[in-house]
Design a protein around this motif. Structure first.
Motif, PDB file in Angstrom:
ATOM      1  N   LEU A 152     -18.204  23.082  19.785  1.00  0.00           N
ATOM      2  CA  LEU A 152     -18.189  24.513  19.479  1.00  0.00           C
ATOM      3  C   LEU A 152     -16.831  25.124  19.801  1.00  0.00           C
ATOM      4  CD1 LEU A 152     -21.702  25.605  20.823  1.00  0.00           C
ATOM      5  CD2 LEU A 152     -20.978  25.534  18.435  1.00  0.00           C
ATOM      6  N   VAL A 153     -16.264  24.750  20.942  1.00  0.00           N
ATOM      7  CA  VAL A 153     -14.964  25.282  21.345  1.00  0.00           C
ATOM      8  C   VAL A 153     -13.873  24.874  20.354  1.00  0.00           C
ATOM      9  CG1 VAL A 153     -13.138  25.090  23.088  1.00  0.00           C
ATOM     10  CG2 VAL A 153     -15.513  25.484  23.795  1.00  0.00           C
ATOM     11  N   HIS A 154     -13.841  23.595  20.007  1.00  0.00           N
ATOM     12  CA  HIS A 154     -12.823  23.121  19.061  1.00  0.00           C
ATOM     13  C   HIS A 154     -12.989  23.789  17.699  1.00  0.00           C
ATOM     14  CE1 HIS A 154     -10.548  19.813  21.005  1.00  0.00           C
ATOM     15  NE2 HIS A 154     -11.593  19.767  21.824  1.00  0.00           N
ATOM     16  N   ARG A 155     -14.215  23.941  17.259  1.00  0.00           N
ATOM     17  CA  ARG A 155     -14.466  24.529  15.942  1.00  0.00           C
ATOM     18  C   ARG A 155     -14.004  25.978  15.906  1.00  0.00           C
ATOM     19  NH1 ARG A 155     -20.516  24.480  14.623  1.00  0.00           N
ATOM     20  NH2 ARG A 155     -20.180  22.257  15.024  1.00  0.00           N
ATOM     21  N   TRP A 156     -14.294  26.735  16.980  1.00  0.00           N
ATOM     22  CA  TRP A 156     -13.922  28.155  16.988  1.00  0.00           C
ATOM     23  C   TRP A 156     -12.412  28.327  17.045  1.00  0.00           C
ATOM     24  CZ3 TRP A 156     -11.619  31.849  20.152  1.00  0.00           C
ATOM     25  CH2 TRP A 156     -11.832  33.177  19.738  1.00  0.00           C
TER      26      TRP A 156
END
Length: 210
Positions: A152-156
């Motif tokens: 989620l962090v990388h995607r955002w």
């Protein structure tokens, strides 16, 4: 109480059969009852008969769906992990603007009372320490949770290249999980601090324009 395969009726109504409880529902009810029993009584003290009864079935339903008590314990942890990740995935979307991300994180980490969930996790952690054969499953599930948060962090951040987290993204993701877990663990000593507020404050303090 009933088991998963419910018997046909007899007597005048013997031509009608009692509907069978869908297998997925049986498993879900057993997992819910198991999670509650393990959190409240501990894995060692929780009895399969009582778990089955709380779910509305006989003990046979447990062995029809799980190979052993250890299998039930592992599946309970997997369900708890999946529930947490689904909750986060529902709220943390790539189209969230930087100005709003703090409020979204606050909602994602603070939307539910985590006390029962943490009681279960604490018991499973202790069980893994006392039963080394369960430790690999415990580690696998915790890594699955951390991997989900990292994703989620990388995607955002990939969708917001104008922002700098001030540290490697994997480290940032680890801090988010740690801040939440630590706040829940120490909540009685922190005047019941809201984990969502703590994690959101961390996010808002760290993220800066490049």
């Amino acid at each position: 109480m009933t088991d998963a395969p419910e018997p046909h009726t007899t007597g005048p109504d013997r031509t009608r059969s009692v509907p069978r409880t869908p297998r997925a529902e049986v498993r879900e009810r057993l997992l819910t009852a198991g999670a509650r029993a393990f959190a409240e009584q501990g894995v060692h003290e929780a009895r399969l008969d009582d778990i089955a009864a709380a779910a509305g079935f006989s003990k046979g339903a447990v062995y029809s769906n799980f190979s052993s008590k250890e299998d039930l314990v592992g599946q309970v942890m997997q369900r708890a992990t999946n529930l947490v990740l689904r909750s986060l995935q529902e709220l943390v979307r790539v189209d969230i603007e930087a100005a709003d991300v703090g409020d979204v994180v606050r909602a994602a980490f603070g939307r539910h009372d985590q006390s029962a969930q943490f009681a279960l996790l604490s018991e499973l952690r202790g069980y893994a320490i006392r039963h080394p054969e369960f430790m690999p499953e415990f580690v696998r599930q915790r890594r699955h949770l951390h991997d989900g948060v990292r994703e989620l962090v990388h995607r955002w951040f990939a969708a917001h290249p104008e922002l700098d987290p001030g540290m490697p993204l994997d480290t940032f993701a680890t801090l988010l999980v740690a801040a939440n877990s630590g706040t829940v663990f120490d909540a009685p000593a922190l005047d019941d601090a809201n984990p969502g507020d703590v994690v959101a404050a961390l996010v808002e303090a760290v993220i800066r324009p490049r």
